[in-house]
Motif scaffolding. Structure first.
Motif, PDB file in Angstrom:
ATOM      1  N   MET A 131       1.300  -0.851  -0.293  1.00 20.62           N
ATOM      2  CA  MET A 131       0.015   0.107  -0.082  1.00 20.62           C
ATOM      3  C   MET A 131       1.039   1.311   0.098  1.00 20.62           C
TER       4      MET A 131
ATOM      5  N   SER B 193       1.258   6.006  -0.121  1.00 19.26           N
ATOM      6  CA  SER B 193       0.481   7.220   0.250  1.00 19.26           C
ATOM      7  C   SER B 193       1.241   7.920   0.203  1.00 19.26           C
ATOM      8  N   THR B 194       0.240   8.923  -0.162  1.00 17.85           N
ATOM      9  CA  THR B 194       0.640  10.641  -1.008  1.00 17.85           C
ATOM     10  C   THR B 194      -0.109  11.349   0.223  1.00 17.85           C
ATOM     11  N   LEU B 195       0.688  11.961   1.352  1.00 14.24           N
ATOM     12  CA  LEU B 195      -0.618  13.679   2.507  1.00 14.24           C
ATOM     13  C   LEU B 195      -0.145  14.370   1.451  1.00 14.24           C
TER      14      LEU B 195
ATOM     15  N   LEU C  21      -5.043  13.161   1.533  1.00 19.07           N
ATOM     16  CA  LEU C  21      -4.531  12.041   1.297  1.00 19.07           C
ATOM     17  C   LEU C  21      -4.603  10.630   0.336  1.00 19.07           C
ATOM     18  N   ILE C  22      -3.895  10.566   0.117  1.00 20.15           N
ATOM     19  CA  ILE C  22      -3.832   9.924  -1.811  1.00 20.15           C
ATOM     20  C   ILE C  22      -3.509   8.545  -0.994  1.00 20.15           C
ATOM     21  N   VAL C  23      -4.364   7.372  -1.041  1.00 21.91           N
ATOM     22  CA  VAL C  23      -3.775   5.533  -1.189  1.00 21.91           C
ATOM     23  C   VAL C  23      -3.963   5.420  -1.653  1.00 21.91           C
ATOM     24  N   ASN C  24      -2.747   4.445  -2.520  1.00 19.70           N
ATOM     25  CA  ASN C  24      -3.281   4.052  -3.558  1.00 19.70           C
ATOM     26  C   ASN C  24      -3.093   4.426  -4.651  1.00 19.70           C
TER      27      ASN C  24
ATOM     28  N   GLU D 165      -8.549   9.162  -0.909  1.00 23.60           N
ATOM     29  CA  GLU D 165      -8.652   8.305   0.633  1.00 23.60           C
ATOM     30  C   GLU D 165      -9.480   9.272   1.426  1.00 23.60           C
TER      31      GLU D 165
ATOM     32  N   ALA E  50       2.070   8.865   6.246  1.00 26.55           N
ATOM     33  CA  ALA E  50       2.483   8.678   4.468  1.00 26.55           C
ATOM     34  C   ALA E  50       3.762   7.848   4.373  1.00 26.55           C
ATOM     35  N   ASP E  51       3.941   7.541   3.502  1.00 24.41           N
ATOM     36  CA  ASP E  51       5.167   7.549   2.936  1.00 24.41           C
ATOM     37  C   ASP E  51       5.769   8.512   1.786  1.00 24.41           C
TER      38      ASP E  51
ATOM     39  N   GLY F  17      -2.726   8.284  -8.246  1.00 32.39           N
ATOM     40  CA  GLY F  17      -2.335   8.053  -7.595  1.00 32.39           C
ATOM     41  C   GLY F  17      -0.549   8.665  -7.388  1.00 32.39           C
TER      42      GLY F  17
END
Length: 445
Positions: free
Chosen positions: A1, A3-5, A23-26, A30, A41-42, A423
């Protein structure tokens, strides 16, 4: 998974502009909120000073593949598109061979699946004799059917009235038309040749392809759509007179007849031929400043439903030719959003109107699934722009395969900083991040 915040940005979405985090997840959005700093987040992006827009959807491009790849390719032009904040495109069928069968149409989807950085769909082409193929078009997986009611490449001019009525009455999906009367254009061309011989000046382009040629064709298409009940979308409106044919008293979702304006008709006028020459030779032609003002007004009044580019590259050698030899069209996807943002700075459009006409309304008009808006659960096609970071268009920063632009030397006031497709960060601070991240568009029909 993954993620980007994105923190501290200013979202422009659904008629509102407001401070928010995202927030982006995959591949999806999100969460959208005003205080998401506590989330892990990553990747974390501080978007202070930046505006966050839904990725633009361009419903009219010519990426030239297959057959015309010396002008452009799906790979090269999709790179330019994401650099310009366009995350999805719909491409036209006048490639070589023309996309007049379902098999040839699928060939284009296959190329895009391998090479496109942006999301994609392709129009099925119509001719005077391929109605059986047109009727096989799947409305859930193909953006629409394109009819050239004006000259085009190869066998794509549809001028048989019986064929037109058949397609309008029976098309399984939206019909998009190029409307110019060939009969009027031929007559005007003959007059110009009588006066100038083969040395017709470029300034005659909007006289040859004049208001009458456009209006006669678009009004005929509208009459035919009303007669048959067709779902009609008229592309690249270029005259003020034509804008008055479109109804703004009903919401877009209830319209059966819709329209589009392109950046060059919002930006240039016939006064620019003296400097730009054949570089701004488009069909339909760039016309008067009064036409330009009327089209801008029609966008703001919702007579024009969507904005697009009609991106159509040719080599500079092809363009630097005499009037009759120079092809029509030019590259635009990389500079479309910066140009629209310049019009925002000039007070022509609001940011909300630009987003509405370039993202929301395109998604609604074509029933694009889960794109065109910043909404939780939607696919994360997102653009970050700096409204106050100016930059000059130079040969060194062009991404078009053709290597030129009618905007060269222009200083744009705003810049595209980052673009996400599904994403994935695909454009960051002037650099395209390679990878075929684009997906085939789906349609809720």
């Amino acid at each position: 998974m993954a993620s980007t915040l994105i923190l501290n940005g200013t979202l422009v979405n659904e008629g509102k502009t407001f401070e928010a985090d995202l927030l982006i997840v995959n591949d999806r959005i999100e969460q959208i909120g005003t205080d998401l700093q506590h989330l892990n987040a990553d990747h974390i992006i501080d978007a202070t000073g930046l505006h966050i827009l839904p990725g633009l959807i361009d419903d009219q491009v010519h990426f030239r593949e297959p057959g015309l790849t010396h002008k452009g390719e799906i790979y090269t032009e999709s790179r330019a598109a994401v650099a310009g904040g366009i995350t999805s495109f719909m491409e036209m069928p006048n490639t070589v061979p023309n996309a007049l069968t379902q098999e040839l149409l699928q060939d284009k989807f296959d190329i895009a699946a391998r090479n496109s950085i942006a999301n994609y769909s392709f129009f099925m082409g119509a001719s005077n004799d391929n109605i059986d193929e047109v009727l096989k078009t799947n409305p859930k997986t193909v953006c629409g059917v394109k009819i050239f009611m004006g000259s085009s490449t190869g066998n794509m001019l549809v001028d048989n009235q019986k064929t037109l009525e058949n397609i309008f009455a029976n098309s399984p999906t939206i019909i998009a038309t190029h409307c110019e009367s060939e009969e009027i254009i031929r007559a005007n061309t003959a007059k110009a040749r009588e006066k100038y011989g083969e040395n017709v000046p470029i300034a005659m382009h909007p006289v040859i392809r004049d208001e009458e040629a456009c209006y006669a064709s678009s009004s005929a298409a509208i009459a035919l759509a009303k007669k048959t009940g067709a779902r009609l979308h008229i592309l690249h409106i270029s005259t003020g007179k034509e804008t008055l044919q479109f109804d703004n008293s009903i919401p877009l979702k209830d319209k059966k007849i819709t329209s589009e304006a392109c950046t060059h008709h919002l930006w240039f006028s016939d006064q620019d031929y003296a400097e730009k020459g054949t570089l701004i030779k488009w069909n339909p032609a760039v016309k008067t400043a009064a036409d330009r003002e009327a089209i801008r007004k029609a966008v703001n009044e919702n007579r024009i439903d969507v904005l697009a580019t009609d991106h159509a590259p040719h080599t500079i050698e092809e363009k630097q030719n005499t009037y009759f030899s120079a092809p029509s069209g030019g590259p635009l996807v990389q500079h479309n959003l910066p140009a629209l943002l310049d019009l925002y700075h000039q007070g022509v459009f609001t940011l909300e109107k630009i987003v509405e006409k370039s993202a929301h309304a395109v998604a609604d008009l074509f029933d694009v699934a889960e794109r065109g808006y910043l909404r939780e659960g939607y696919l994360a096609d997102i653009v970050l722009v700096n409204l106050n970071k100016s930059w000059e268009v130079t040969k060194s920063n062009l991404l078009y395969k053709c290597g030129w632009s009618p905007f060269e030397g222009h200083q744009f006031k705003s810049s595209v900083e980052k673009t996400f497709v599904n994403g994935q960060l695909v454009y960051d601070s002037g650099k395209v991040i390679e990878g075929s991240n684009g997906r085939r568009l789906d349609f809720d029909r």
